[in-house]
Design a protein around this motif. Sequence first.
Motif, short mmCIF file in Angstrom:
data_model
loop_
_atom_site.label_atom_id
_atom_site.label_comp_id
_atom_site.label_asym_id
_atom_site.label_seq_id
_atom_site.Cartn_x
_atom_site.Cartn_y
_atom_site.Cartn_z
N ALA A 278 0.81 -1.22 0.00
CA ALA A 278 0.00 0.00 0.00
C ALA A 278 0.84 1.27 0.00
O ALA A 278 0.31 2.37 -0.16
CB ALA A 278 -0.92 0.02 1.22
N LEU A 335 -8.87 4.44 5.98
CA LEU A 335 -8.03 4.60 4.80
C LEU A 335 -7.33 5.96 4.81
O LEU A 335 -6.14 6.06 4.51
CB LEU A 335 -8.89 4.46 3.54
CG LEU A 335 -8.16 4.62 2.19
CD1 LEU A 335 -7.04 3.60 2.06
CD2 LEU A 335 -9.16 4.48 1.04
N ARG A 338 -4.47 5.84 7.27
CA ARG A 338 -3.33 5.05 6.80
C ARG A 338 -2.57 5.78 5.70
O ARG A 338 -1.34 5.76 5.67
CB ARG A 338 -3.80 3.68 6.32
CG ARG A 338 -2.67 2.79 5.86
CD ARG A 338 -3.11 1.35 5.78
NE ARG A 338 -4.20 1.18 4.83
CZ ARG A 338 -4.05 1.09 3.52
NH1 ARG A 338 -2.85 1.21 2.98
NH2 ARG A 338 -5.08 0.90 2.73
N LEU A 339 -3.31 6.41 4.77
CA LEU A 339 -2.64 7.14 3.71
C LEU A 339 -1.82 8.30 4.27
O LEU A 339 -0.75 8.62 3.75
CB LEU A 339 -3.65 7.65 2.69
CG LEU A 339 -4.38 6.60 1.84
CD1 LEU A 339 -5.29 7.27 0.82
CD2 LEU A 339 -3.39 5.70 1.13
N GLY A 344 -0.06 4.98 0.24
CA GLY A 344 -0.82 3.88 -0.35
C GLY A 344 -0.73 3.91 -1.86
O GLY A 344 -0.06 4.76 -2.45
N SER A 345 -1.41 2.97 -2.50
CA SER A 345 -1.38 2.89 -3.96
C SER A 345 -2.27 3.96 -4.58
O SER A 345 -3.13 4.57 -3.90
CB SER A 345 -1.86 1.50 -4.40
OG SER A 345 -3.22 1.32 -4.07
N GLU A 348 -5.94 3.34 -4.10
CA GLU A 348 -6.47 3.69 -2.78
C GLU A 348 -6.68 5.20 -2.65
O GLU A 348 -7.68 5.65 -2.07
CB GLU A 348 -5.51 3.19 -1.70
CG GLU A 348 -5.52 1.67 -1.57
CD GLU A 348 -4.49 1.17 -0.56
OE1 GLU A 348 -4.84 0.32 0.25
OE2 GLU A 348 -3.34 1.64 -0.62
#
Length: 396
Positions: A278, A335, A338-339, A344-345, A348
């Motif tokens: 990610a 999300l 986390r980003l 992340g990708s 995402e």
Amino acid sequence: MLFWIIAAGLSAIVLAALLAPLRRRDENEAPAPDVAFYKGQMSEIENEHERGLLSEEETERARTEIARRLLAADRSGRREALGRGPAWPAAALGAVVLIGGAFLVYADLGAPGLPDQPLQARLAAAQELRAARPSQQQAESRTPATPVQAPQEYLDMVAELRAAVPERPEDLTGWTLLSRHEAALGNYAAAARAQERVIALKGAAASFEDRLALIDRMVAAAGGLVSADVEERLTRLLAERDDAAGPLYYMGLLHAQTERPDLAFRYWKRAIEQGDPAAPHVALARAQIPRAAALAGVDYSLPPLPGPSAADIEAAGEMTAEDREGMIRGMVEGLASRLAETGGSAEEWARLIGALGVLGERERAAAIWAEAQQVFAGTPDLDKIRAAAREAGVEG
């Protein structure tokens, strides 16, 4: 020159292989049946004459008649052969088309004017290319600004921060915020200078992530170029953590830019295998490693990305509308968190922007879009995120 000699030799071999069967057919071709028949009759007349069964006058008359029929049969056979069409010219034309077509295709798709490139010469050329890189300052001066669209309120806030922070040179929080928001607006050079100030204020306490963030901003400010200054910083980071995806990605990028796809492939493969799928640097490595593998002559397949389990999908389908909305909000917040922490990708980032647009949180979506433009600057993945931002109404 050696290439053309080899190519000409192979072409001659192909041409000989195409024409050899025709030559064998011509050599072994039997005479026409009528011609063979009359030749046999002529032999029989001569035998009968020698045995005294035919007089000289009868023999001469028979010879004349058979000779006339033999000539007629021979002329008839030649006309039939002409009617069938000559095989040699057709075969020669086919060979010319085949071989000439191959040379034309190579002239269009190949590199006929390129001289031989022995390994040692290619390595030397790559080293010269690496040594000739512009400095970080030169690269930044040549790279135009890439303004990012954002809400006016956000632009006003950053303008205030830009004016206030330099007046408080020891304000670590202010410089940290300025670096982050300048990068989000595409002002990468200003973001890099602010991040340098953050690292100077922290001193020995500056974290690995702080120094990697500076490299992110420096590469973006240089238009994607990995300068010698950045290379030195990458070397120090890899000495601390040789499995860190960020430095591995940028070292691979350096070698890709200096005609060493073999080394780029090795660094990017390590980043993909050892990093978090990610993480943005892993996503960038995944996007570029197929071309490096092809140029390096390596047969390589990307490992699959992790995804939700079948049980997760089934459980979501059984929820009520309220529960599903609550789950979506929870996933969006998770999300987003986390980003913000680990990246992340591109998928995402696009998913987060789209979800915020659906939930009506356009300001947050715009801020995420602005940051994504800095993280994925100069990569094809940015188009995926741009499409999501356009659907969310925060781009274009």
